[in-house]
Scaffold this active site. Structure first.
Site, mmCIF file in Angstrom:
data_model
loop_
_atom_site.group_PDB
_atom_site.id
_atom_site.type_symbol
_atom_site.label_atom_id
_atom_site.label_comp_id
_atom_site.label_asym_id
_atom_site.label_seq_id
_atom_site.Cartn_x
_atom_site.Cartn_y
_atom_site.Cartn_z
ATOM 1 N N ASP A 196 0.363 -1.096 -0.069
ATOM 2 C CA ASP A 196 0.046 0.135 0.226
ATOM 3 C C ASP A 196 0.929 0.833 -0.007
ATOM 4 O O ASP A 196 -0.148 2.292 -0.643
ATOM 5 C CB ASP A 196 -1.117 0.209 0.796
ATOM 6 C CG ASP A 196 -1.923 -0.682 1.057
ATOM 7 O OD1 ASP A 196 -2.861 -1.274 0.984
ATOM 8 O OD2 ASP A 196 -2.260 -1.470 2.220
HETATM 9 C C1 BGC Z 1 0.161 1.668 6.904
HETATM 10 C C2 BGC Z 1 -0.422 -0.138 5.862
HETATM 11 C C3 BGC Z 1 -1.921 -0.006 5.591
HETATM 12 C C4 BGC Z 1 -1.721 1.996 4.876
HETATM 13 C C5 BGC Z 1 -3.431 1.942 4.087
HETATM 14 C C6 BGC Z 1 -0.598 2.704 5.633
HETATM 15 O O1 BGC Z 1 -0.064 3.636 6.572
HETATM 16 O O2 BGC Z 1 1.943 1.364 6.250
HETATM 17 O O3 BGC Z 1 0.127 -0.952 5.998
HETATM 18 O O4 BGC Z 1 -2.493 -0.619 4.693
HETATM 19 O O5 BGC Z 1 -0.952 2.391 4.891
HETATM 20 O O6 BGC Z 1 -3.840 1.648 4.456
HETATM 21 C C1 NOJ Z 2 -1.862 -4.198 5.439
HETATM 22 C C2 NOJ Z 2 -2.895 -3.925 4.450
HETATM 23 O O1 NOJ Z 2 -4.692 -4.360 5.261
HETATM 24 C C3 NOJ Z 2 -2.758 -4.810 3.283
HETATM 25 O O2 NOJ Z 2 -4.105 -4.711 2.370
HETATM 26 C C4 NOJ Z 2 -1.476 -4.570 2.350
HETATM 27 O O3 NOJ Z 2 -0.921 -5.067 0.995
HETATM 28 C C5 NOJ Z 2 -0.784 -4.478 3.580
HETATM 29 N N1 NOJ Z 2 -0.919 -3.599 4.669
HETATM 30 C C6 NOJ Z 2 0.995 -4.185 2.801
HETATM 31 O O4 NOJ Z 2 0.690 -2.865 2.298
#
Ligand code: BGC
Ligand code: NOJ
Length: 811
Positions: free
Chosen positions: A483
């Protein structure tokens, strides 16, 4: 240092020191009604949706941490204490918290009185039951004053902590005997209320927080408890609570039980009222009556235990290592149920108001859950697919209550669609049920725009090939699985979200990870098409998969490992050419799992590079070297301090991708070593450093560049649960559902002599005895079912209702 121990016979983790390095929590409820509960009884309750239907209030970011919950206060001649130590924090003579499968039992004692509280949500019930047992172990008669306490949330958890100008005037309650009702907003747009009752006469109550606690007091010393006298308040606005007051006299050796029920009711519009402004309590009373004796509560608990006995009898390993066995047989499966239920919504790291159900998250969660209750997985697959669009794209998240896609977050995470192929094929392989492919499933929740579920899979597949960039690799969109790799974002403004902002348009950033993912799930799609006789479609799809393999070999290989992506300007990410972030785990994982270039030695080289550059004593970091400055063209990934989260943290969700990759080339020693580093039970001894619960995986362990390598965060709600379960059970232990049977293909450390797996599969039970006389890491030499040799390594589907003995010799 440890703070407790496992009790595997009872499937419990027993916490013996309340001062755990972080609240160690559990989840109650499995279907509609849920609670989070910490080892000191902190936490909260909600119905279906932690944002829209929060029953009790919880303050994240509180000081101290985890203040507020389901509290009992005992006033014993002026000594005030709580069975879970908090909130009063009077030093207890003994303390024990047992977190079990959907129940928690907290026991404390002080001055000869023992208080034991069992918390659980009975099956098919919209209520949490709390059984309080008070025992007098002293030699004198005890006259105790017992106070219960919950604080109501005004339903919408987000609004509840923001809209005080309204909220302080809306709170409404009703008091009826021993039941305290919370009915805020019931007279207008809500058809639901909550209640808190006890199965005994009460000698008083309070429903107004300020009166109960005192404006200048804290949860640790409510003025009513200190004074030993309730005020019998009826809340009007401000902050409604529910507190019962019971006087309990206990002779030496005597015990008394009380059953509290905290429940939720929905009424039809025409049945809302008993009379003007008096709520219809019929359903609440029915629910209370179901649990009004200890015998009824014990029967409900026995049912819950039987439910878990059954779920946990489907895959059982006996390996000789109790840490491995308890992880596979108990806690990992339990965590998979919890992630299936919660997705990423409510934990002590997820506030329940931020993220609902994730499209990619929930699809992946399914692979750890589908064997437990395939019918629920089937339903979930349709919920997810209904948030897809005709072109195969989808909403990134949806709310569990409404099941509608979340507009604020939107879509364009270009890996998302592919995960639907994973969940669907996992479901069919487990259940043998192909009928879901023919069900009509809407796009964007619009029934008039429905197509068969198979068409949804086709759209998922095509979404990738319709969205490729200049190298022929898939366009990344807002991000892929990572993400935080936001290649079209270019954000300078701290007020905008990395996930939903695209400041530059027309970009051509491409993802090698999605390419690898496409090869894996593209092949699964091809195989599925063949299974159902769609041979032309299979051939068409196979061509696309082959093309992608060539493209990866040509544009996705850096010489010693797979490139991660191409940025907006077409420059390599995750290449030796880069100054930082030379190598990333995700593309190594997906391309090795896909076996891309295995003949040319690419898989082995890639995995060796992972070992050399990404492996640490606590797991495999996401990238290396960590980013030490903000790269505007990379997005959020470079915002995290080095060693945390997506910037070179150990992301436990993707470690199993490498583990599975290792099994592709038969390196069982490496696969198992990697798994042990992140598996919670193997980290129990270092609980001080690890910080979070030793019975569940964490999303992230601080990497080698972090201030405190090995410290874990974000326990419970993570794809780590499903992926590690999938890796350990299907690729290391190697017992894997296939369309036509149960495949056995272990990949284990060479020094294992063997192990046994009992697997219930499509109505039959297989007791699989795997022997490794030649000390190999991989390879099945022979397989017999009830003594009869079977060619290959797939146990055919046998008639239902019987147990079959399977012997597998590795070699
Ligand atoms: C986090 C991710 C998360 C994303 C979307 C980021 O700040 O590190 O783990 O999936 O936000 O919510
Ligand atoms: C948490 C999210 O829930 C998942 O969808 C994502 O792939 C990981 N973060 C890695 O960024």
């Amino acid at each position: 240092m440890k703070y407790g121990h496992f009790d595997d016979n009872r499937r419990e983790y027993v916490i013996t020191n309340p001062r755990t390095p972080w609240p160690w929590i559990n989840y109650l409820g499995n279907e509609d009604f849920f609670s989070l509960i910490s080892n000191t009884a902190g936490g909260y309750t909600f119905y279906k949706d932690a944002k829209f239907r929060r029953l009790t209030r919880y303050r994240y970011n509180n000081v101290p941490m985890d203040n507020g919950g389901k509290y009992f206060y005992i006033n014993d001649g002026g000594t005030i204490w709580s069975p879970g130590w908090k909130p009063v924090k009077t030093e207890l003579d003994s303390y024990e918290c047992r977190h079990g499968m959907s129940y928690t039992n907290i026991k404390g004692s002080k001055n000869g009185v023992e208080a034991e509280v069992l918390f659980f949500v009975p099956l098919k019930t919209w209520a949490e039951v709390q059984k309080v047992k008070l025992t007098n172990n002293s030699k004198e008669v005890k006259k105790l004053k017992l106070f219960s306490f919950v604080e109501w949330c005004l339903w919408n958890a987000e609004d509840d902590m923001a809209n005080f100008q309204r909220n302080f005037s809306t709170g409404e309650v009703e008091i009826d005997g021993s039941t305290l009702y919370h009915k805020t907003e019931y007279k207008e747009r809500r058809n639901h209320y909550a209640f808190y009752s006890v199965n005994a006469p009460i000698q008083g109550y309070d429903t107004d927080r300020e009166s109960f606690i005192g404006l200048y007091n804290e949860f640790s010393e409510p003025q009513v408890v200190t004074e030993g006298k309730p005020r019998n308040t009826e809340a009007h606005g401000w902050s409604p609570i529910a507190s019962h007051y019971i006087e309990v006299e206990l002779k030496p050796g005597e015990s008394k039980d009380f059953v509290f029920v905290l429940g939720y009711v929905e009424n039809e519009e025409e049945e809302k009222w008993e009379k003007k402004l008096v709520i219809n309590k019929k359903k609440a009373k029915e629910c209370i009556a179901k649990f009004d004796t200890v015998a009824k509560v014990e029967a409900a608990l026995a049912e819950l235990r039987a439910y878990w006995d059954n779920l946990l009898s489907i895959y059982v390993v006996e390996s000789g290592d109790e840490r491995l066995d308890r992880t596979v047989n108990i806690w990992n499966q339990y965590q998979c149920m919890v992630t299936f239920n919660m997705s990423r919504s409510a934990s002590f790291f997820e506030s329940g108001i931020g993220r609902g159900m994730g499209f990619r998250d929930s699809n992946q969660d399914l692979v750890g859950f589908v064997h437990q209750i395939p019918s629920r997985a089937r339903e979930r697959i349709f919920d997810i697919a209904s948030t897809q669009f005709e072109d195969g794209g989808c909403y990134h998240q949806y709310q569990p209550l409404t099941k509608r896609g979340n507009n604020a977050v939107g879509g364009n995470f270009n890996d998302d669609p592919l995960w639907l192929i994973l969940s669907t094929t996992a479901y069919i392989k487990e259940s043998g049920d192909y009928t879901l492919l023919d069900e009509m499933v809407p796009f964007d929740n619009d029934e008039t725009r429905s197509k068969t579920h198979f068409e949804h899979l086709k759209a998922s597949f095509d979404h990738v090939i319709n969205n490729v960039g200049p190298h022929g690799l898939p366009l990344i969109g807002r991000a892929d699985w990572n993400d935080c790799l936001n290649l079209n974002c270019f954000s300078k403004n701290p007020n905008e979200s990395f996930q939903t902002t695209e400041n530059k348009t027309g970009g051509t950033a491409e993802s090698v990870m999605i390419a690898g993912l496409f090869v894996v799930y593209g092949r699964d799609y091809v195989e599925l098409c063949k299974q159902i006789g769609k041979n032309d479609e299979a051939a068409r799809a196979q061509k696309e998969v082959d093309k992608m393999i060539d493209t990866i070999k040509k544009h996705g290989w850096d010489g010693d490992w797979y490139i991660r992506a191409y940025d907006y300007f077409g420059r390599k990410i995750g290449s030796n050419e880069c100054e930082e972030g030379k190598i990333f785990i995700e593309s190594q994982g997906w391309c090795t799992m896909a076996g891309i270039g295995v003949e040319e030695g690419m898989v082995e080289k890639s995995l060796n590079a992972v070992k050399e550059r990404l492996d640490t004593p606590h797991g495999i970091v996401l990238n290396n070297p960590a980013f030490t400055k903000y790269y505007i063209e990379y997005g959020e990934i470079s915002t995290y301090p080095a060693g945390y989260k997506e910037n070179a943290g150990i992301f436990c969700h993707n470690n199993p991708w490498i583990i599975i990759g290792e099994t592709v080339i038969g390196r069982g020693n490496n696969a198992y070593d990697y798994w042990k580093k992140i598996a919670p039970a193997f980290r129990e001894e270092i609980s001080d450093l690890n910080k979070v619960e030793p019975y569940v995986y964490a999303q992230m362990i601080a990497g080698k560049d972090a201030f405190k390598p090995g410290e874990s965060k974000n326990s419970w709600l993570t794809g780590t649960a499903a992926w590690n379960y999938y890796a350990i059970t299907q690729f290391i232990l190697g017992v894997k559902p296939a369309y036509n049977g149960l495949e056995v293909n272990p990949c284990i450390p060479a020094d294992w002599k063997g192990f046994k797996v009992t697997r219930k599969f499509r109505g039959a039970t297989y007791v699989i005895d795997i022997k490794n006389p030649n000390k190999v890491q991989k390879g099945v030499k022979s397989l017999t079912v009830d003594g009869k040799a079977v060619a290959g390594n797939i146990i055919p589907i046998m008639p239902e209702g019987k147990t079959y003995n399977v012997e597998v010799i590795m070699g």
